[in-house]
Design a protein around this motif. Structure first.
Motif, PDB file in Angstrom:
ATOM      1  N   VAL A  60      27.110  32.041  37.641  1.00  0.00           N
ATOM      2  CA  VAL A  60      27.603  32.071  36.269  1.00  0.00           C
ATOM      3  C   VAL A  60      27.618  33.526  35.800  1.00  0.00           C
ATOM      4  CG1 VAL A  60      27.203  31.344  33.885  1.00  0.00           C
ATOM      5  CG2 VAL A  60      26.770  29.752  35.761  1.00  0.00           C
ATOM      6  N   GLU A  61      28.807  34.116  35.786  1.00  0.00           N
ATOM      7  CA  GLU A  61      29.008  35.493  35.321  1.00  0.00           C
ATOM      8  C   GLU A  61      28.012  36.465  35.959  1.00  0.00           C
ATOM      9  OE1 GLU A  61      29.090  35.054  31.015  1.00  0.00           O
ATOM     10  OE2 GLU A  61      30.285  33.242  31.300  1.00  0.00           O
ATOM     11  N   GLU A  62      27.897  36.366  37.263  1.00  0.00           N
ATOM     12  CA  GLU A  62      26.972  37.207  38.026  1.00  0.00           C
ATOM     13  C   GLU A  62      27.611  38.557  38.347  1.00  0.00           C
ATOM     14  OE1 GLU A  62      24.168  38.560  38.895  1.00  0.00           O
ATOM     15  OE2 GLU A  62      23.393  36.585  39.532  1.00  0.00           O
ATOM     16  N   GLY A  83      31.148  29.949  35.263  1.00  0.00           N
ATOM     17  CA  GLY A  83      30.960  30.465  33.914  1.00  0.00           C
ATOM     18  C   GLY A  83      32.283  30.573  33.188  1.00  0.00           C
ATOM     19  N   GLU A  84      32.398  31.627  32.373  1.00  0.00           N
ATOM     20  CA  GLU A  84      33.645  31.878  31.644  1.00  0.00           C
ATOM     21  C   GLU A  84      34.305  33.140  32.193  1.00  0.00           C
ATOM     22  OE1 GLU A  84      34.967  29.900  29.362  1.00  0.00           O
ATOM     23  OE2 GLU A  84      33.291  28.487  29.552  1.00  0.00           O
ATOM     24  N   GLU A  85      34.282  33.288  33.500  1.00  0.00           N
ATOM     25  CA  GLU A  85      34.807  34.495  34.128  1.00  0.00           C
ATOM     26  C   GLU A  85      36.294  34.697  33.826  1.00  0.00           C
ATOM     27  OE1 GLU A  85      31.225  33.144  36.444  1.00  0.00           O
ATOM     28  OE2 GLU A  85      33.053  32.149  35.734  1.00  0.00           O
ATOM     29  N   GLU A  86      36.630  35.914  33.422  1.00  0.00           N
ATOM     30  CA  GLU A  86      38.020  36.248  33.131  1.00  0.00           C
ATOM     31  C   GLU A  86      38.794  36.463  34.434  1.00  0.00           C
ATOM     32  OE1 GLU A  86      39.446  36.247  30.207  1.00  0.00           O
ATOM     33  OE2 GLU A  86      37.588  35.767  29.124  1.00  0.00           O
ATOM     34  N   GLU A  87      40.110  36.408  34.328  1.00  0.00           N
ATOM     35  CA  GLU A  87      40.948  36.541  35.519  1.00  0.00           C
ATOM     36  C   GLU A  87      40.784  37.892  36.200  1.00  0.00           C
ATOM     37  OE1 GLU A  87      43.314  34.575  38.225  1.00  0.00           O
ATOM     38  OE2 GLU A  87      42.215  33.842  36.482  1.00  0.00           O
ATOM     39  N   ALA A  88      40.528  38.941  35.417  1.00  0.00           N
ATOM     40  CA  ALA A  88      40.318  40.270  36.004  1.00  0.00           C
ATOM     41  C   ALA A  88      39.086  40.261  36.911  1.00  0.00           C
ATOM     42  CB  ALA A  88      40.152  41.311  34.903  1.00  0.00           C
ATOM     43  N   TYR A  89      38.052  39.571  36.491  1.00  0.00           N
ATOM     44  CA  TYR A  89      36.826  39.443  37.299  1.00  0.00           C
ATOM     45  C   TYR A  89      37.140  38.682  38.585  1.00  0.00           C
ATOM     46  CZ  TYR A  89      32.121  37.770  38.573  1.00  0.00           C
ATOM     47  OH  TYR A  89      30.961  37.462  39.262  1.00  0.00           O
ATOM     48  N   VAL A  90      37.879  37.586  38.466  1.00  0.00           N
ATOM     49  CA  VAL A  90      38.219  36.767  39.635  1.00  0.00           C
ATOM     50  C   VAL A  90      39.003  37.584  40.656  1.00  0.00           C
ATOM     51  CG1 VAL A  90      39.474  34.718  40.426  1.00  0.00           C
ATOM     52  CG2 VAL A  90      38.203  34.638  38.277  1.00  0.00           C
ATOM     53  N   LEU A  91      39.983  38.326  40.176  1.00  0.00           N
ATOM     54  CA  LEU A  91      40.803  39.143  41.076  1.00  0.00           C
ATOM     55  C   LEU A  91      39.989  40.247  41.742  1.00  0.00           C
ATOM     56  CD1 LEU A  91      44.024  39.395  38.904  1.00  0.00           C
ATOM     57  CD2 LEU A  91      43.788  38.189  41.088  1.00  0.00           C
ATOM     58  N   PHE A 110      36.083  24.875  36.052  1.00  0.00           N
ATOM     59  CA  PHE A 110      36.520  24.847  34.663  1.00  0.00           C
ATOM     60  C   PHE A 110      35.964  23.601  33.991  1.00  0.00           C
ATOM     61  CE2 PHE A 110      39.601  27.384  36.905  1.00  0.00           C
ATOM     62  CZ  PHE A 110      39.817  28.459  36.042  1.00  0.00           C
ATOM     63  N   ILE A 111      35.364  23.802  32.824  1.00  0.00           N
ATOM     64  CA  ILE A 111      34.893  22.679  32.022  1.00  0.00           C
ATOM     65  C   ILE A 111      36.030  22.296  31.084  1.00  0.00           C
ATOM     66  CG2 ILE A 111      33.180  21.914  30.344  1.00  0.00           C
ATOM     67  CD1 ILE A 111      31.280  24.020  31.535  1.00  0.00           C
ATOM     68  N   ARG A 120      44.189  27.696  31.861  1.00  0.00           N
ATOM     69  CA  ARG A 120      43.400  28.622  32.682  1.00  0.00           C
ATOM     70  C   ARG A 120      43.212  28.081  34.097  1.00  0.00           C
ATOM     71  NH1 ARG A 120      38.042  29.494  31.263  1.00  0.00           N
ATOM     72  NH2 ARG A 120      38.099  31.334  32.588  1.00  0.00           N
ATOM     73  N   ALA A 121      42.936  26.796  34.207  1.00  0.00           N
ATOM     74  CA  ALA A 121      42.713  26.187  35.518  1.00  0.00           C
ATOM     75  C   ALA A 121      43.979  26.237  36.373  1.00  0.00           C
ATOM     76  CB  ALA A 121      42.239  24.751  35.354  1.00  0.00           C
ATOM     77  N   ASN A 122      45.105  25.891  35.775  1.00  0.00           N
ATOM     78  CA  ASN A 122      46.366  25.898  36.530  1.00  0.00           C
ATOM     79  C   ASN A 122      46.761  27.309  36.969  1.00  0.00           C
ATOM     80  OD1 ASN A 122      47.113  23.152  36.674  1.00  0.00           O
ATOM     81  ND2 ASN A 122      47.831  23.178  34.555  1.00  0.00           N
TER      82      ASN A 122
END
Length: 212
Positions: A60-62, A83-91, A110-111, A120-122
């Motif tokens: 979770v947002e590690e 968590g609520e990770e933004e797309e920039a973090y994911v990339l 995604f909750i 966001r999920a799609n």
């Protein structure tokens, strides 16, 4: 259908589950979770797990370096963001993971509560998404929102031997993720139940054989 047993904390749980036809095991590295495991505890669990079953680290947002360290040391083979990770973090994380050369995979949970969660999920750049109703509390995802997801997903939240076949029939998920639904109260607190672990996967694989 892929099946992940998540929130594993004990060696005896490993001993039972690896005799079953499941696909993944999840270790939770979120300190606020009652299923949290420290790095060395996860290392010991991984050592007891047969190599053919990948372990997934749940975060979770590690901080990204901490995740990469667990991957590099072979404690986990894949990552699940919860968590609520933004797309920039994911990339950024995906880019760093690709440099490792071990082909680790990245899932994002995604909750589902409202329309923006569907969007966001799609749109997620994760290799696979997981849809949940909470963060390990066993809450079911909203059925109406699940129907609006346009990509393969792992279904989580509120699954148990009592309802898993019903959920598969209703949503046809790509995979299943279960934790609280295969637990029982033991002398040393909550633990995974050997009987529930066996029952859950027996029902899933039995249903798959029926529809082939």
């Amino acid at each position: 259908m892929i099946v992940k047993y998540c929130g594993i904390t004990k060696e005896e749980e490993i001993q039972h589950l690896q005799q079953l036809p499941i696909d993944y095991v999840g270790f939770v590295f979120y300190k606020k979770s009652k299923r949290y495991v420290e790095k060395e505890q996860a290392r010991r669990l991984r050592a007891k797990l047969k190599p053919s079953i990948p372990s997934v680290g749940v975060f979770v947002e590690e901080e990204i370096p901490k995740i990469l360290e667990l991957l590099q040391e072979g404690i986990i083979q894949g990552v699940q963001l919860h968590g609520e990770e933004e797309e920039a973090y994911v990339l950024k994380l995906k880019q760093e993971m690709e440099k490792l050369g071990t082909k680790p995979f990245l899932w994002q949970a995604f909750i589902l509560k409202e329309e923006k969660d569907i969007e966001r999920a799609n749109a997620s750049h994760a290799d696979l998404i997981l849809l949940d109703g909470g963060k390990g509390e066993g809450k079911e995802a909203e059925a109406g929102l699940l129907q609006k997801i346009h990509r393969p997903y792992i279904l989580a939240g509120g699954l148990s031997p009592e309802n898993v076949v019903e959920k598969i029939k209703a949503f046809s998920p790509y995979g299943l993720d279960v934790s609280s639904g295969i637990e029982e109260q033991g002398e040393d607190g909550v633990r995974k139940s050997p009987e529930k672990m066996q029952s859950f996967i027996r029902l899933v694989r039995g249903y798959e054989r029926e529809i082939l």
